[in-house]
Design an enzyme around this catalytic site. Structure first.
Site, PDB file in Angstrom:
ATOM      1  CG  ASP A  79      83.474  61.500  29.924  1.00  0.00           C
ATOM      2  OD1 ASP A  79      82.293  61.545  30.341  1.00  0.00           O
ATOM      3  OD2 ASP A  79      84.444  61.219  30.653  1.00  0.00           O
ATOM      4  NE  ARG A  81      72.374  73.262  32.653  1.00  0.00           N
ATOM      5  CZ  ARG A  81      73.438  73.400  33.448  1.00  0.00           C
ATOM      6  NH1 ARG A  81      73.297  73.844  34.686  1.00  0.00           N
ATOM      7  NH2 ARG A  81      74.661  73.107  33.009  1.00  0.00           N
ATOM      8  CE1 TYR A 127      74.509  51.881  38.332  1.00  0.00           C
ATOM      9  CE2 TYR A 127      73.010  50.655  39.755  1.00  0.00           C
ATOM     10  CZ  TYR A 127      73.385  51.090  38.491  1.00  0.00           C
ATOM     11  OH  TYR A 127      72.626  50.742  37.406  1.00  0.00           O
ATOM     12  CE  LYS A 144      71.797  54.017  37.299  1.00  0.00           C
ATOM     13  NZ  LYS A 144      71.546  54.557  35.939  1.00  0.00           N
ATOM     14  CB  VAL A 155      69.720  44.434  31.339  1.00  0.00           C
ATOM     15  CG1 VAL A 155      69.368  44.343  29.853  1.00  0.00           C
ATOM     16  CG2 VAL A 155      68.574  45.090  32.121  1.00  0.00           C
TER      17      VAL A 155
HETATM   18  N1  LIG Z   1      72.759  46.046  32.740  1.00  0.00           N
HETATM   19  C1  LIG Z   1      72.071  46.056  33.880  1.00  0.00           C
HETATM   20  O1  LIG Z   1      71.904  45.001  34.547  1.00  0.00           O
HETATM   21  C2  LIG Z   1      71.446  47.320  34.381  1.00  0.00           C
HETATM   22  C3  LIG Z   1      70.556  47.251  35.464  1.00  0.00           C
HETATM   23  C4  LIG Z   1      69.973  48.425  35.936  1.00  0.00           C
HETATM   24  C5  LIG Z   1      70.271  49.630  35.342  1.00  0.00           C
HETATM   25  N2  LIG Z   1      71.144  49.673  34.285  1.00  0.00           N
HETATM   26  C6  LIG Z   1      71.430  50.988  33.704  1.00  0.00           C
HETATM   27  O2  LIG Z   1      71.250  50.929  32.308  1.00  0.00           O
HETATM   28  C7  LIG Z   1      72.018  51.948  31.696  1.00  0.00           C
HETATM   29  C8  LIG Z   1      72.724  51.379  30.475  1.00  0.00           C
HETATM   30  O3  LIG Z   1      73.641  50.407  30.908  1.00  0.00           O
HETATM   31  P1  LIG Z   1      73.973  49.072  30.093  1.00  0.00           P
HETATM   32  O4  LIG Z   1      73.719  47.956  31.043  1.00  0.00           O
HETATM   33  O5  LIG Z   1      73.327  49.082  28.778  1.00  0.00           O
HETATM   34  O6  LIG Z   1      75.559  49.225  30.009  1.00  0.00           O
HETATM   35  P2  LIG Z   1      76.622  49.145  28.828  1.00  0.00           P
HETATM   36  O7  LIG Z   1      77.937  49.299  29.524  1.00  0.00           O
HETATM   37  O8  LIG Z   1      76.408  47.940  27.983  1.00  0.00           O
HETATM   38  O9  LIG Z   1      76.306  50.443  27.964  1.00  0.00           O
HETATM   39  C9  LIG Z   1      76.531  51.725  28.464  1.00  0.00           C
HETATM   40  C10 LIG Z   1      77.180  52.586  27.390  1.00  0.00           C
HETATM   41  O10 LIG Z   1      77.325  53.903  27.942  1.00  0.00           O
HETATM   42  C11 LIG Z   1      78.577  54.406  27.571  1.00  0.00           C
HETATM   43  N3  LIG Z   1      79.017  55.397  28.559  1.00  0.00           N
HETATM   44  C12 LIG Z   1      79.307  55.173  29.867  1.00  0.00           C
HETATM   45  N4  LIG Z   1      79.716  56.305  30.445  1.00  0.00           N
HETATM   46  C13 LIG Z   1      79.680  57.263  29.497  1.00  0.00           C
HETATM   47  C14 LIG Z   1      80.013  58.633  29.481  1.00  0.00           C
HETATM   48  N5  LIG Z   1      80.487  59.255  30.574  1.00  0.00           N
HETATM   49  N6  LIG Z   1      79.870  59.331  28.339  1.00  0.00           N
HETATM   50  C15 LIG Z   1      79.415  58.709  27.218  1.00  0.00           C
HETATM   51  N7  LIG Z   1      79.095  57.421  27.175  1.00  0.00           N
HETATM   52  C16 LIG Z   1      79.238  56.695  28.294  1.00  0.00           C
HETATM   53  C17 LIG Z   1      79.511  53.202  27.523  1.00  0.00           C
HETATM   54  O11 LIG Z   1      80.627  53.448  26.682  1.00  0.00           O
HETATM   55  C18 LIG Z   1      78.588  52.103  27.008  1.00  0.00           C
HETATM   56  O12 LIG Z   1      78.693  51.927  25.604  1.00  0.00           O
HETATM   57  C19 LIG Z   1      72.940  52.507  32.789  1.00  0.00           C
HETATM   58  O13 LIG Z   1      72.426  53.745  33.253  1.00  0.00           O
HETATM   59  C20 LIG Z   1      72.859  51.460  33.887  1.00  0.00           C
HETATM   60  O14 LIG Z   1      73.078  52.004  35.161  1.00  0.00           O
HETATM   61  C21 LIG Z   1      71.740  48.548  33.799  1.00  0.00           C
END
Ligand SMILES: NC(=O)c1ccc[n+]([C@@H]2O[C@H](COP(=O)([O-])OP(=O)(O)OC[C@H]3O[C@@H](n4cnc5c(N)ncnc54)[C@H](O)[C@@H]3O)[C@@H](O)[C@H]2O)c1
Length: 250
Positions: A64, A122, A154, A158, A187
């Site tokens: 984490d 950092r 959220y 962001k 996405v």
């Molecule tokens: N999917 C969307 O529609 C979308 C839209 C806008 C922004 N985002 C942003 O894209 C980024 C990636 O998201 P995603 O959609 O690929 O999600 P996802 O859940 O498929 O992948 C995120 C990964 O991050 C890991 N993770 C989460 N918290 C963690 C932590 N504290 N420590 C270590 N690992 C951690 C999870 O285990 C997961 O494997 C995020 O910042 C999300 O806010 C996603």
């Protein structure tokens, strides 16, 4: 879809959230273009699958990112030279409007989306400043551009990612380190986004029905992230790049 141009040959790039979705696609793209990836994720299972797919170019750190020991472990795995950092890991809220926010949701969303990003950045900057070069890409969201895309926690986190990106770019671009963000729209990933508020459903529903662009694929985000990480974007710093199928124009 990936074309190997060797853009990351000899480079070490940290990718958080590399086990899934946008992070996984970014890790794959960097390795396909010759880079060494330090892949970070909470899920050991997902990282094992990534390592099986990419082989020895990927080094995995499971844990984490809100745990300081994990930040230390990432730094140890990366070694003396860090060329790039992709802060991708993030979580959604439950679409809670302000009056319905629980402390637990607020604290966790801020901890993962913002504080962990700051701590890892950092730490990585310390190494980048030694070489006088580096590129940082933060994953924000279209929720960081408006108030009608998620719950308040959220959305706030962001918007803060944008400020963190701009301030970091302001201070460190003169020292050879660029910092940018991408703002994705929807996405197709594993991110969980449960609707926990009736009022949010009523208020956001009409916007989602009329304004949302088609759902993008993680590769489309990885293309933008790796461009910003690469020397092809050598004159780009402090940009918040909408990668959202045109949603920002609505
Ligand atoms: N999917 C969307 O529609 C979308 C839209 C806008 C922004 N985002 C942003 O894209 C980024 C990636 O998201 P995603 O959609 O690929 O999600 P996802 O859940 O498929 O992948 C995120 C990964 O991050 C890991 N993770 C989460 N918290 C963690 C932590 N504290 N420590 C270590 N690992 C951690 C999870 O285990 C997961 O494997 C995020 O910042 C999300 O806010 C996603």
């Amino acid at each position: 879809m990936n074309t190997n141009t060797g853009l990351f040959e000899g480079r070490t790039v940290i990718v958080t959230g590399a086990g899934s979705g946008i992070g996984r696609a970014t890790a794959q793209r960097i390795s396909a273009e010759g880079g060494r990836v330090i892949a970070v994720d909470m899920s050991a299972e997902r990282l094992e699958a990534l390592a099986a797919a990419l082989g020895s170019v990927v080094e995995c750190v499971t844990g984490d990112l809100c745990d300081d020991a994990v930040i230390d472990a990432v730094m140890a795995a990366a070694g003396d030279r860090i060329d790039g950092l992709a802060n991708v890991a993030g979580i959604m809220d439950g679409f809670e409007p302000t009056a319905e926010i629980t402390d637990a949701t607020w604290d966790r969303v801020m901890a993962v989306n913002l504080t962990a990003m700051m701590k890892l950045t950092r730490a990585a900057l310390g190494r980048m400043l030694r070489t006088g070069a580096g590129s940082i890409v933060n994953v924000g969201s279209e929720a960081g551009q408006r108030g009608s895309a998620a719950g308040t926690p959220y959305t706030t986190s962001k918007h803060a990612v944008n400020g963190f990106t701009l301030s970091t770019a302001f201070f460190y671009t003169p020292k050879g380190i660029r910092c940018n963000a991408v703002a994705p729209g929807p996405v197709a990933t594993n991110i969980e986004a449960p609707f926990r508020s009736e009022w949010a459903g009523q208020r956001l529903g009409p916007f989602f029905q009329t304004n949302l662009p088609p759902v993008a694929q993680p590769d489309q985000l990885a293309a933008a992230i790796t461009w910003l990480l690469s020397d092809d974007a050598s004159n780009v710093s402090g940009a918040i790049l909408a990668v959202d199928g045109g949603w920002a124009a609505v």
